[in-house]
Design a protein around this motif. Structure first.
Motif, short mmCIF file in Angstrom:
data_model
loop_
_atom_site.label_atom_id
_atom_site.label_comp_id
_atom_site.label_asym_id
_atom_site.label_seq_id
_atom_site.Cartn_x
_atom_site.Cartn_y
_atom_site.Cartn_z
N ILE A 6 0.87 -1.19 0.00
CA ILE A 6 0.00 0.00 0.00
C ILE A 6 0.89 1.23 0.00
O ILE A 6 1.55 1.54 1.00
N ASP A 7 0.93 1.92 -1.12
CA ASP A 7 1.76 3.11 -1.25
C ASP A 7 1.22 3.94 -2.41
O ASP A 7 0.99 3.41 -3.49
N ASP A 8 1.03 5.23 -2.18
CA ASP A 8 0.50 6.09 -3.23
C ASP A 8 1.59 6.52 -4.22
O ASP A 8 1.28 7.02 -5.29
N GLU A 9 2.83 6.27 -3.88
CA GLU A 9 3.95 6.65 -4.74
C GLU A 9 4.31 5.49 -5.67
O GLU A 9 4.71 4.41 -5.22
N LEU A 10 4.15 5.69 -6.96
CA LEU A 10 4.35 4.64 -7.96
C LEU A 10 5.73 4.00 -7.88
O LEU A 10 5.86 2.78 -7.90
N ILE A 11 6.77 4.80 -7.77
CA ILE A 11 8.13 4.27 -7.77
C ILE A 11 8.35 3.35 -6.57
O ILE A 11 8.91 2.26 -6.70
N SER A 12 7.88 3.75 -5.40
CA SER A 12 8.02 2.91 -4.20
C SER A 12 7.24 1.61 -4.35
O SER A 12 7.73 0.54 -3.99
N ARG A 13 6.03 1.72 -4.87
CA ARG A 13 5.20 0.53 -5.08
C ARG A 13 5.89 -0.46 -6.01
O ARG A 13 5.94 -1.66 -5.75
N LYS A 14 6.40 0.04 -7.12
CA LYS A 14 7.05 -0.82 -8.11
C LYS A 14 8.33 -1.44 -7.55
O LYS A 14 8.63 -2.61 -7.82
N LYS A 15 9.08 -0.68 -6.76
CA LYS A 15 10.30 -1.21 -6.15
C LYS A 15 9.95 -2.33 -5.18
O LYS A 15 10.58 -3.40 -5.20
N LEU A 16 8.94 -2.10 -4.34
CA LEU A 16 8.50 -3.15 -3.41
C LEU A 16 8.02 -4.37 -4.17
O LEU A 16 8.34 -5.51 -3.81
N LEU A 17 7.26 -4.16 -5.22
CA LEU A 17 6.74 -5.27 -6.02
C LEU A 17 7.89 -6.08 -6.63
O LEU A 17 7.88 -7.32 -6.57
N GLU A 18 8.87 -5.40 -7.16
CA GLU A 18 10.01 -6.08 -7.78
C GLU A 18 10.75 -6.95 -6.75
O GLU A 18 11.15 -8.07 -7.06
N ILE A 19 10.91 -6.44 -5.54
CA ILE A 19 11.62 -7.18 -4.50
C ILE A 19 10.77 -8.33 -3.95
O ILE A 19 11.28 -9.43 -3.73
N LEU A 20 9.48 -8.09 -3.76
CA LEU A 20 8.62 -9.05 -3.07
C LEU A 20 7.97 -10.10 -3.96
O LEU A 20 7.59 -11.17 -3.49
N LYS A 21 7.84 -9.80 -5.24
CA LYS A 21 7.13 -10.72 -6.15
C LYS A 21 7.69 -12.15 -6.13
O LYS A 21 6.92 -13.11 -6.15
#
Length: 130
Positions: A6-21
């Motif tokens: 849950i993050d409104d900032e696209l870059i943070s969301r995508k970085k977390l997704l890349e790490i956690l996926k």
């Protein structure tokens, strides 16, 4: 692992997704108003989130409110303590009071932006999520 980002900032969301996926099924939410319905639905369908990465600073409601409501929801829905989500606050806030407040409200840990994949993985290992 069932993961909620849950993050409104696209870059943070995508970085977390890349790490956690690679660790499991990831759901990403950009609007804070969508967070609680998604969290509740996951509990109701017996697919509760194992891990939640929650930005502190978000538009109304902010991450602190969402955190409190998530913990209240788990309590109200009788989620067993070993089934409760591990929640990390993700923040660029350097105010220690805000971080301490989040921990008091039920956050398990926090990660300061900018963070590395190694830092996040180390924290996940510390909480025995990986």
């Amino acid at each position: 692992m069932n993961i909620l980002i849950i993050d409104d900032e696209l870059i943070s969301r995508k970085k977390l997704l890349e790490i956690l996926k690679p660790l499991g099924d990831c759901t990403e939410i950009s609007e804070s108003t969508e967070a609680l319905p998604a969290f509740e639905k996951a509990i109701r369908t017996n697919h509760g989130y194992n891990f939640v990465a929650l930005d502190i600073r978000m538009p109304d409601p902010d991450g602190m409110v969402i955190l409190e409501k998530m913990r209240e929801m788990e309590k109200k829905m009788c989620v067993l303590s070993n089934k409760k989500a591990t929640i990390f606050m993700v923040t660029s806030i350097t105010d220690k009071q805000k971080v301490l407040e989040a921990l008091k409200k039920g956050a398990n840990d926090y990660i300061m932006k900018p963070f590395t994949a190694e830092q996040l993985m180390d924290r996940l290992k510390l909480h025995k999520l990986i």
